[in-house]
Design a protein around this motif. Structure first.
Motif, PDB file in Angstrom:
ATOM      1  N   MET A 108       0.847  -1.199   0.000  1.00 42.74           N
ATOM      2  CA  MET A 108       0.000   0.000   0.000  1.00 42.74           C
ATOM      3  C   MET A 108       0.882   1.247   0.000  1.00 42.74           C
ATOM      4  N   ALA A 109       0.575   2.194  -0.857  1.00 41.63           N
ATOM      5  CA  ALA A 109       1.277   3.477  -0.902  1.00 41.63           C
ATOM      6  C   ALA A 109       0.474   4.501  -0.098  1.00 41.63           C
ATOM      7  N   TYR A 110       1.161   5.256   0.739  1.00 41.57           N
ATOM      8  CA  TYR A 110       0.500   6.336   1.469  1.00 41.57           C
ATOM      9  C   TYR A 110       0.274   7.505   0.519  1.00 41.57           C
TER      10      TYR A 110
ATOM     11  N   PHE B 200      -4.541   5.255   1.880  1.00 39.68           N
ATOM     12  CA  PHE B 200      -3.590   4.320   1.283  1.00 39.68           C
ATOM     13  C   PHE B 200      -4.199   3.729   0.020  1.00 39.68           C
ATOM     14  N   MET B 201      -3.360   3.547  -1.008  1.00 39.80           N
ATOM     15  CA  MET B 201      -3.785   2.910  -2.246  1.00 39.80           C
ATOM     16  C   MET B 201      -2.822   1.765  -2.549  1.00 39.80           C
ATOM     17  N   ALA B 202      -3.364   0.632  -2.958  1.00 36.37           N
ATOM     18  CA  ALA B 202      -2.518  -0.496  -3.328  1.00 36.37           C
ATOM     19  C   ALA B 202      -1.613  -0.106  -4.485  1.00 36.37           C
ATOM     20  N   THR B 203      -0.363  -0.529  -4.432  1.00 40.34           N
ATOM     21  CA  THR B 203       0.586  -0.169  -5.480  1.00 40.34           C
ATOM     22  C   THR B 203       0.356  -0.952  -6.763  1.00 40.34           C
TER      23      THR B 203
ATOM     24  N   TYR C  29     -21.374  -6.728 -14.390  1.00 37.48           N
ATOM     25  CA  TYR C  29     -20.622  -7.054 -15.603  1.00 37.48           C
ATOM     26  C   TYR C  29     -19.292  -7.723 -15.271  1.00 37.48           C
ATOM     27  N   ARG C  30     -18.911  -8.706 -16.081  1.00 33.32           N
ATOM     28  CA  ARG C  30     -17.607  -9.367 -15.974  1.00 33.32           C
ATOM     29  C   ARG C  30     -17.021  -9.527 -17.368  1.00 33.32           C
ATOM     30  N   ASP C  31     -15.720  -9.272 -17.503  1.00 36.67           N
ATOM     31  CA  ASP C  31     -14.993  -9.733 -18.685  1.00 36.67           C
ATOM     32  C   ASP C  31     -13.494  -9.704 -18.416  1.00 36.67           C
ATOM     33  N   GLU C  32     -12.735 -10.038 -19.454  1.00 36.43           N
ATOM     34  CA  GLU C  32     -11.296 -10.270 -19.298  1.00 36.43           C
ATOM     35  C   GLU C  32     -10.469  -9.004 -19.136  1.00 36.43           C
ATOM     36  N   CYS C  33     -11.099  -7.863 -19.082  1.00 33.66           N
ATOM     37  CA  CYS C  33     -10.334  -6.628 -18.913  1.00 33.66           C
ATOM     38  C   CYS C  33     -10.803  -5.813 -17.714  1.00 33.66           C
ATOM     39  N   VAL C  34     -11.535  -6.418 -16.787  1.00 32.37           N
ATOM     40  CA  VAL C  34     -12.045  -5.696 -15.618  1.00 32.37           C
ATOM     41  C   VAL C  34     -11.515  -6.313 -14.334  1.00 32.37           C
ATOM     42  N   GLY C  35     -10.774  -5.525 -13.565  1.00 30.80           N
ATOM     43  CA  GLY C  35     -10.244  -5.936 -12.269  1.00 30.80           C
ATOM     44  C   GLY C  35     -10.469  -4.841 -11.240  1.00 30.80           C
ATOM     45  N   PHE C  36      -9.579  -4.751 -10.257  1.00 34.86           N
ATOM     46  CA  PHE C  36      -9.743  -3.736  -9.207  1.00 34.86           C
ATOM     47  C   PHE C  36      -8.482  -3.636  -8.388  1.00 34.86           C
ATOM     48  N   ARG C  37      -8.376  -2.572  -7.579  1.00 40.21           N
ATOM     49  CA  ARG C  37      -7.298  -2.449  -6.606  1.00 40.21           C
ATOM     50  C   ARG C  37      -7.883  -1.976  -5.280  1.00 40.21           C
ATOM     51  N   LEU C  38      -7.134  -2.183  -4.228  1.00 40.27           N
ATOM     52  CA  LEU C  38      -7.590  -1.903  -2.877  1.00 40.27           C
ATOM     53  C   LEU C  38      -7.216  -0.501  -2.421  1.00 40.27           C
ATOM     54  N   ALA C  39      -8.076   0.056  -1.584  1.00 37.82           N
ATOM     55  CA  ALA C  39      -7.781   1.291  -0.875  1.00 37.82           C
ATOM     56  C   ALA C  39      -8.003   1.043   0.612  1.00 37.82           C
TER      57      ALA C  39
END
Length: 250
Positions: free
Chosen positions: A1-3, A29-32, A236-246
């Motif tokens: 996580m980046a501050y 904080f945001m995931a790097t 919706y789901r497909d091969e180009c959709v993900g996520f990151r943590l905060a």
């Protein structure tokens, strides 16, 4: 996580052109990197990987907003694990929990946080090839017969995800905020940007659409800019959709 140091009374400008808005952002904080398939299976189970393009260090994809943020989804399980307790103790807080970033937090971090005025078109650079996997550079291996052997999607033009953190990071040390996979934000979608909260919190509305940011491996460069907004139904789901943590800062 980046501050990510907040604006502290000096708002950043969200959006482009006449729709720019002054937004205050608190520290967070945001995931790097985007959530990887290794982390997804660690939290959700060994047989749970939904991704089309497989690899432990590749971003998890083919996940809906509900898969991530609904009760019983990834965030619920992540926050019930021992991981969050250890991070909270290190941060001096007992109330921390992983979440999706708000759209304004996402854009602020993508622009470099306190260095948002650098004005980069992509996250960390004006040279997209330095920081992003997109349609011009994200094709897979070209050995003989590869494309015939490989599972194909109806809408992916011969591109694929790549391991996280292979391109250069932005000013905060955060990778892949442009390209590779689109990233879910917490917000409901609104076309009227004047209704987006100015305090860094997500927009809450009655729309079934949610916000995606960042572009992906098969998009043109214009979709991978730090200001591009995209809406899609939460299921919706497909091969180009993900996520990151905060993570909220105490």
């Amino acid at each position: 996580m980046a501050y990510v140091k907040g604006t502290q009374g000096r708002p950043f400008f969200f959006g482009e052109g006449q729709e720019r808005r002054a937004i205050e952002i608190p520290n967070f904080f945001m995931a790097t990197v985007p959530v990887t398939q290794a982390l997804w299976t660690h939290v959700m189970g060994a047989d749970s990987n939904p991704s089309h393009f497989r690899g432990d260090r590749r971003p998890v994809e083919n996940v809906s907003w509900h898969d991530v943020a609904a009760p019983g989804g990834f965030l619920s399980r992540m926050n019930a694990s021992g991981i969050i307790g250890e991070m909270a103790r290190q941060a001096g807080s007992t109330r921390a929990s992983f979440r999706l970033p708000s759209e304004t937090e996402w854009e602020y971090a993508a622009r470099g946080g306190p260095r948002w005025a650098d004005g980069f078109q992509f996250s960390g650079s004006n040279d997209i090839d330095a920081v992003a996997w997109y349609d011009k550079n994200s094709g897979g291996p070209r050995e003989a017969g590869f494309w015939e052997r490989r599972p194909r999607s109806n809408h992916l033009p011969g591109t694929e995800t790549h391991d996280v953190a292979l391109k250069a990071p932005n000013q905060l040390g955060i990778y892949d905020m442009s390209g590779n996979v689109w990233e879910w934000c917490q917000d409901c979608f609104t076309r009227d940007t004047s209704t987006i909260p100015t305090d860094g919190t997500p927009f809450v509305g009655d729309s079934s659409d949610r916000i995606l940011r960042g572009g992906c491996h098969h998009n043109w460069a214009i979709h991978c800019t730090v200001s591009k907004r995209y809406e899609i139904v939460a299921g919706y789901r497909d091969e180009c959709v993900g996520f990151r943590l905060a993570l909220s800062a105490p």
